[in-house]
Scaffold this motif. Structure first.
Motif, PDB file in Angstrom:
ATOM      1  N   THR A   1      50.199 -46.012 -18.300  1.00  0.00           N
ATOM      2  CA  THR A   1      50.385 -45.278 -19.557  1.00  0.00           C
ATOM      3  C   THR A   1      49.715 -45.953 -20.763  1.00  0.00           C
ATOM      4  OG1 THR A   1      52.552 -46.325 -19.777  1.00  0.00           O
ATOM      5  CG2 THR A   1      52.487 -44.105 -18.821  1.00  0.00           C
ATOM      6  N   HIS A   2      49.095 -47.120 -20.570  1.00  0.00           N
ATOM      7  CA  HIS A   2      48.254 -47.660 -21.661  1.00  0.00           C
ATOM      8  C   HIS A   2      46.975 -46.822 -21.796  1.00  0.00           C
ATOM      9  CE1 HIS A   2      46.428 -49.493 -18.114  1.00  0.00           C
ATOM     10  NE2 HIS A   2      45.349 -49.777 -18.845  1.00  0.00           N
ATOM     11  N   LYS A   3      46.610 -46.090 -20.748  1.00  0.00           N
ATOM     12  CA  LYS A   3      45.415 -45.240 -20.775  1.00  0.00           C
ATOM     13  C   LYS A   3      45.742 -43.831 -21.259  1.00  0.00           C
ATOM     14  CE  LYS A   3      43.830 -47.355 -16.396  1.00  0.00           C
ATOM     15  NZ  LYS A   3      42.519 -48.006 -16.514  1.00  0.00           N
ATOM     16  N   ALA A   4      46.896 -43.293 -20.831  1.00  0.00           N
ATOM     17  CA  ALA A   4      47.224 -41.889 -21.076  1.00  0.00           C
ATOM     18  C   ALA A   4      48.656 -41.625 -20.624  1.00  0.00           C
ATOM     19  CB  ALA A   4      46.275 -40.985 -20.289  1.00  0.00           C
ATOM     20  N   THR A   5      49.213 -40.500 -21.081  1.00  0.00           N
ATOM     21  CA  THR A   5      50.508 -40.039 -20.575  1.00  0.00           C
ATOM     22  C   THR A   5      50.408 -38.532 -20.338  1.00  0.00           C
ATOM     23  OG1 THR A   5      51.451 -39.487 -22.739  1.00  0.00           O
ATOM     24  CG2 THR A   5      51.746 -41.764 -21.970  1.00  0.00           C
ATOM     25  N   ILE A   6      51.363 -38.009 -19.614  1.00  0.00           N
ATOM     26  CA  ILE A   6      51.405 -36.560 -19.406  1.00  0.00           C
ATOM     27  C   ILE A   6      51.513 -35.856 -20.753  1.00  0.00           C
ATOM     28  CG2 ILE A   6      52.847 -34.687 -18.500  1.00  0.00           C
ATOM     29  CD1 ILE A   6      53.369 -36.516 -16.036  1.00  0.00           C
ATOM     30  N   GLU A   7      52.284 -36.421 -21.675  1.00  0.00           N
ATOM     31  CA  GLU A   7      52.439 -35.785 -22.984  1.00  0.00           C
ATOM     32  C   GLU A   7      51.136 -35.779 -23.778  1.00  0.00           C
ATOM     33  OE1 GLU A   7      55.516 -35.457 -26.671  1.00  0.00           O
ATOM     34  OE2 GLU A   7      55.487 -37.366 -25.592  1.00  0.00           O
ATOM     35  N   THR A   8      50.481 -36.938 -23.897  1.00  0.00           N
ATOM     36  CA  THR A   8      49.275 -37.002 -24.737  1.00  0.00           C
ATOM     37  C   THR A   8      48.144 -36.148 -24.166  1.00  0.00           C
ATOM     38  OG1 THR A   8      48.477 -39.018 -23.608  1.00  0.00           O
ATOM     39  CG2 THR A   8      49.790 -39.317 -25.618  1.00  0.00           C
ATOM     40  N   GLU A   9      47.956 -36.212 -22.855  1.00  0.00           N
ATOM     41  CA  GLU A   9      46.799 -35.529 -22.266  1.00  0.00           C
ATOM     42  C   GLU A   9      47.033 -34.026 -22.132  1.00  0.00           C
ATOM     43  OE1 GLU A   9      44.163 -38.073 -22.055  1.00  0.00           O
ATOM     44  OE2 GLU A   9      45.980 -38.704 -23.113  1.00  0.00           O
ATOM     45  N   SER A  10      48.287 -33.619 -21.890  1.00  0.00           N
ATOM     46  CA  SER A  10      48.553 -32.175 -21.841  1.00  0.00           C
ATOM     47  C   SER A  10      48.400 -31.562 -23.231  1.00  0.00           C
ATOM     48  CB  SER A  10      49.948 -31.892 -21.273  1.00  0.00           C
ATOM     49  OG  SER A  10      50.973 -32.387 -22.118  1.00  0.00           O
ATOM     50  N   LYS A  11      48.706 -32.334 -24.248  1.00  0.00           N
ATOM     51  CA  LYS A  11      48.524 -31.862 -25.624  1.00  0.00           C
ATOM     52  C   LYS A  11      47.026 -31.686 -25.929  1.00  0.00           C
ATOM     53  CE  LYS A  11      50.706 -32.691 -30.102  1.00  0.00           C
ATOM     54  NZ  LYS A  11      51.496 -33.625 -30.929  1.00  0.00           N
ATOM     55  N   ALA A  12      46.220 -32.650 -25.503  1.00  0.00           N
ATOM     56  CA  ALA A  12      44.768 -32.530 -25.669  1.00  0.00           C
ATOM     57  C   ALA A  12      44.235 -31.330 -24.890  1.00  0.00           C
ATOM     58  CB  ALA A  12      44.075 -33.812 -25.201  1.00  0.00           C
TER      59      ALA A  12
END
Length: 448
Positions: free
Chosen positions: A72-83
């Motif tokens: 999760t230092h690279k990405a999370t389900i929340e951040t990437e689904s928002k993008a």
């Protein structure tokens, strides 16, 4: 939460091979009506005038790596689904090579729980195969899970499935769709050692497609297809990168009848090996971006229906990780926010029609994975919709990149098309570069 009734007026609606001017009525989570003209029945109806804009079904991305759990230092389900939502992608299918890997039913359910709490887009996950988890694979319910993912090259942890007997066993016994990453590890290893001996760790990035070569891709893809034909398994080959591989696939029968299908990713349709000088390891992917001839052949196969789906293989890493020397720079990059605008750029260049874009990014993933009531603008279907202004240019900059990693291989690129509205299950979740307070994502279900 009760969602509003929304009426979209005067849109250019793109669906099932045609574009027509009309209206779309959304009631709760579903498309209630699609017609040339619909009148608001009450003052409570939220009316959006889409004059001059295009309405597409929400894009379904069948291959993403959102890095959660464990990376999760690279990405999370929340951040990437928002993008993804900002890029018009309303549903995603995520890969199993997280930490821990999604190779047991328990770990799979943990990911579904995370997504249920945090995802902005509709979600499903692939179950991961290994050389020793056939018992777990056979427990997976095909109605609830997108597919089985097998790494036949370029794996993490123990996910390289390289035992021929195990592979045949899996292909013979599972009723899941099998999605594969095809690159022959033995070929890559020989190539890599030769370049490592010459350059050490700092191998020039331009040699990446020589190391992860056409031969490595073709050898692995052809073996997987041979095994699928032998066992009758349902096979989907991810991210084709070579012209040679396109000859392995057919356009002789409609997609709904195909047992063997193929996908191409945005980066293999956009970049070539000429871009390594400028982009460096930012465009280091597995499989590698190859030659202009390969790119041209991929486009031809896509338009000829030998390739069925356009996806992203969104796989973010931090910029510090990517800026390492060749042997330490990981492969993969973020793409979900910019995939649809990039392909629409090809529409502007006359490379592909907007109807074909919708077929390859919306209809076909829904059909191929048998996703229930998504991928089309039809009455009774979930209201996953994207409104696009085809003539509203914008430039990708640090301050408008939404990925957690904060960079994009498209940084500095100006796109002519802009996503203005994104609806998920009837909820307007994104409007004019702002997110609303509506979160309406659901777990994908399958008609199997």
């Amino acid at each position: 939460m009760k969602l509003k009734t929304t009426l979209i007026k005067n849109a250019h609606i793109v669906n099932e091979g045609s574009v027509f001017k009309g209206d779309v009525l959304i009631e709760d989570t579903y498309i209630k009506e699609v017609s040339e003209s619909i009148s608001a029945k009450s003052a409570d109806v939220h009316v959006i005038d889409a004059e001059g804009k295009y309405i597409l079904p929400g894009v379904i991305d069948d291959q993403v790596h959102f890095r959660e759990p464990g990376l999760t230092h690279k990405a999370t389900i929340e951040t990437e689904s928002k993008a993804a939502i900002a890029g018009g992608i309303t549903s995603f299918i995520e890969m199993p090579n997280t930490n821990p890997q999604t190779t047991t039913i328990d770990k799979l359910e943990e990911k579904f729980e995370i997504a249920a709490q945090t995802s902005w887009a509709n979600y499903s996950f692939m179950f991961g195969g290994t050389n020793d988890n056939l018992d777990e694979i056979l427990k997976v319910d095909a109605k609830n899970v997108a597919a089985l993912k097998l790494f036949l090259g370029s794996s993490t942890g123990n996910m390289l499935v390289d035992n021929p007997e195990v592979l045949e066993n899996i292909f013979s016994k599972t009723n899941l769709l099998i999605a594969v990453h095809c690159e022959d590890e033995a070929t890559i290893k020989v190539n890599f050692e030769a370049y490592k001996e010459k350059f050490g760790d700092d191998i020039p990035i331009k040699y990446h497609p020589n190391i992860r070569s056409e031969e490595a891709c073709y050898l692995s893809s052809s073996k997987a297809i041979e095994l699928a034909k032998k066992t009758g398994a349902r096979l989907h080959v991810f991210h084709l990168s070579t012209g040679k591989e396109t000859g392995l696939f057919s356009n002789k029968i409609p997609l709904k009848d195909k047992k063997i299908t193929a996908e191409v990713c945005v980066h293999h349709l956009w970049f070539t090996n000429d871009d390594y000088d400028n982009k460096g390891t930012l465009i280091k992917w597995n499989p590698a971006v190859k030659t202009k001839n390969d790119r041209d052949a991929l486009w031809k196969a896509l338009l000829d229906d030998k390739i069925d789906v356009i996806a992203t293989d969104h796989a973010p890493h931090t910029i510090d990780e990517k800026n390492n020397v060749y042997t330490k720079a990981p492969s993969g990059g973020p793409l979900v926010q910019h995939a649809l605008p990039a392909i629409l750029e090809m529409y502007h260049k006359g490379k592909i029609s907007i109807e074909k874009i919708v077929e390859k990014m919306c209809h076909n993933p829904a059909m191929l994975f048998e996703i229930e009531k998504r991928g089309y603008i039809k009455e009774g279907y979930f209201a996953d919709l994207v409104m696009v202004d085809l003539n509203n240019p914008w430039t990708v900059k640090k301050d408008n990149i939404l990925y957690k990693c904060g960079w994009s291989p498209f940084e500095g690129t100006t796109f002519k098309s802009r996503i203005t509205h994104t609806f998920v299950n009837g909820g307007l979740v994104y409007q004019n570069a702002k997110f609303t307070n509506v979160k309406a994502a659901k777990r994908l279900t399958f008609n199997r």
